[in-house]
Write an enzyme that holds these catalytic residues in place. Structure first.
Site, mmCIF file in Angstrom:
data_model
loop_
_atom_site.group_PDB
_atom_site.id
_atom_site.type_symbol
_atom_site.label_atom_id
_atom_site.label_comp_id
_atom_site.label_asym_id
_atom_site.label_seq_id
_atom_site.Cartn_x
_atom_site.Cartn_y
_atom_site.Cartn_z
ATOM 1 N NE ARG A 190 7.040 -0.699 -1.577
ATOM 2 C CZ ARG A 190 6.801 -1.249 -0.396
ATOM 3 N NH1 ARG A 190 5.824 -0.799 0.358
ATOM 4 N NH2 ARG A 190 7.510 -2.255 0.047
ATOM 5 C CG ASP A 226 7.602 -8.181 -4.806
ATOM 6 O OD1 ASP A 226 8.399 -7.249 -4.695
ATOM 7 O OD2 ASP A 226 6.780 -8.262 -5.765
ATOM 8 C CG ASP A 275 9.584 -10.159 -7.409
ATOM 9 O OD1 ASP A 275 9.661 -9.799 -8.601
ATOM 10 O OD2 ASP A 275 10.245 -9.640 -6.497
HETATM 11 C C1 PRP Z 1 3.946 -3.585 -5.268
HETATM 12 C C2 PRP Z 1 2.452 -3.809 -5.296
HETATM 13 C C3 PRP Z 1 1.923 -2.400 -5.225
HETATM 14 C C4 PRP Z 1 2.921 -1.705 -4.344
HETATM 15 C C5 PRP Z 1 2.326 -1.592 -2.968
HETATM 16 O O1 PRP Z 1 4.382 -3.203 -6.527
HETATM 17 O O2 PRP Z 1 2.001 -4.518 -6.420
HETATM 18 O O3 PRP Z 1 1.847 -1.761 -6.489
HETATM 19 O O4 PRP Z 1 4.090 -2.540 -4.307
HETATM 20 O O5 PRP Z 1 3.134 -0.864 -2.151
HETATM 21 P P1 PRP Z 1 2.728 0.584 -1.612
HETATM 22 O O6 PRP Z 1 1.322 0.499 -1.148
HETATM 23 O O7 PRP Z 1 3.708 0.791 -0.471
HETATM 24 O O8 PRP Z 1 2.919 1.577 -2.711
HETATM 25 P P2 PRP Z 1 5.927 -3.031 -6.893
HETATM 26 O O9 PRP Z 1 6.366 -1.623 -6.667
HETATM 27 O O10 PRP Z 1 6.727 -4.090 -6.189
HETATM 28 O O11 PRP Z 1 5.919 -3.253 -8.443
HETATM 29 P P3 PRP Z 1 5.568 -4.587 -9.278
HETATM 30 O O12 PRP Z 1 4.073 -4.803 -9.193
HETATM 31 O O13 PRP Z 1 5.996 -4.242 -10.656
HETATM 32 O O14 PRP Z 1 6.337 -5.735 -8.679
HETATM 33 N N1 URA Z 2 4.420 -4.759 -2.224
HETATM 34 C C1 URA Z 2 4.256 -6.105 -2.189
HETATM 35 O O1 URA Z 2 4.240 -6.754 -3.246
HETATM 36 N N2 URA Z 2 4.123 -6.701 -1.001
HETATM 37 C C2 URA Z 2 4.139 -6.031 0.164
HETATM 38 O O2 URA Z 2 3.990 -6.637 1.235
HETATM 39 C C3 URA Z 2 4.315 -4.633 0.110
HETATM 40 C C4 URA Z 2 4.452 -4.030 -1.091
#
Ligand code: PRP
Ligand code: URA
Length: 211
Positions: free
Chosen positions: A106, A202, A205
């Site tokens: 995202r 997150d 993370d």
């Molecule tokens: C997080 C989560 C989703 C997304 C949700 O991923 O795991 O994929 O955000 O947010 P949205 O509904 O607003 O799209 P992130 O982009 O942080 O990537 P990651 O899993 O690699 O940390």
């Molecule tokens: N992605 C995450 O990991 N947590 C949130 O709350 C929103 C987006």
């Protein structure tokens, strides 16, 4: 067309484990273990309608036509990274399922989903798919992932998440009204940075200890 259902699994075991995951003091190893355990419990719900085929076996007493899951027909598709945690629990339940991966992150400024990886089984169009991502916030990532799946010809789809914001549920069901959604909880709302509140922070993370 009637919209596909949104199922909230309010089982006490799921809620208890989710509360432990939400706690900021919960360390990475425990967060990961809890996500896998919740995936097993949500998996019970999400696999409820898997097709069954009868096969002849012999019990010690007599032959019978016994029901088996047509395991080869299932594909689990985690959205990288955090979707991997849920996928592992599902694979504990259905070890013969195939696995596809869709890499999306995202963009922190635009909040749009950016695709960086996609590897799916060749016969994806013939399979029933469960797409996993713990967080459904704006739903941009989940909506994009489901568009990828549909572009590849997959029609029997489900989306499995841990936590959703009401805004994410509304956006997802508007974009993909044919796709059933299963979650452990729907929280209050999104904050100004589009994080789910109260949420758990997150997910990627916390799962991989990257912050
Ligand atoms: C997080 C989560 C989703 C997304 C949700 O991923 O795991 O994929 O955000 O947010 P949205 O509904 O607003 O799209 P992130 O982009 O942080 O990537 P990651 O899993 O690699 O940390
Ligand atoms: N992605 C995450 O990991 N947590 C949130 O709350 C929103 C987006």
């Amino acid at each position: 067309m009637t919209a596909a259902p949104v199922t909230v699994v309010s089982h006490p075991l799921v809620q208890h484990k989710l509360s432990l995951m939400r706690d900021r003091q919960t360390p990475t190893a425990e967060f990961r273990r809890l996500l896998r355990e919740i995936a097993l419990l949500l998996g019970y719900e999400v696999t409820r309608h898997l097709p069954i085929a009868l096969r002849r076996i012999e019990t010690p007493i007599q032959p019978m036509a016994a029901p088996f899951i047509e395991g080869k027909k299932l594909v689990v598709v985690p959205i990288l990274r955090a979707g991997l945690g849920l996928a592992e629990g599902l694979l504990d339940l259905v070890p013969s399922a195939r696995v596809g991966h869709i890499g999306l992150y995202r963009d922190p400024k635009t909040l749009e989903a950016v695709e960086y990886f996609c590897k799916l089984p060749d016969d994806i169009a013939e399979r029933q798919a469960i797409v996993t991502d713990p967080m459904l916030a704006t739903a941009h990532s989940a909506i994009a992932a489901l568009h990828v799946m549909k572009r590849k010809g997959c029609r029997r789809l489900q989306f499995l998440a841990l936590l959703a914001a009401p805004e994410g549920i509304a956006a997802f069901t508007a974009a993909h009204p044919d796709v059933p959604v299963t979650v452990a909880a729907i929280d209050e709302r999104l904050n100004d940075h589009a994080y789910i509140i109260p949420g758990l922070g997150d997910a990627g993370d916390r799962l991989f200890g990257t912050k």
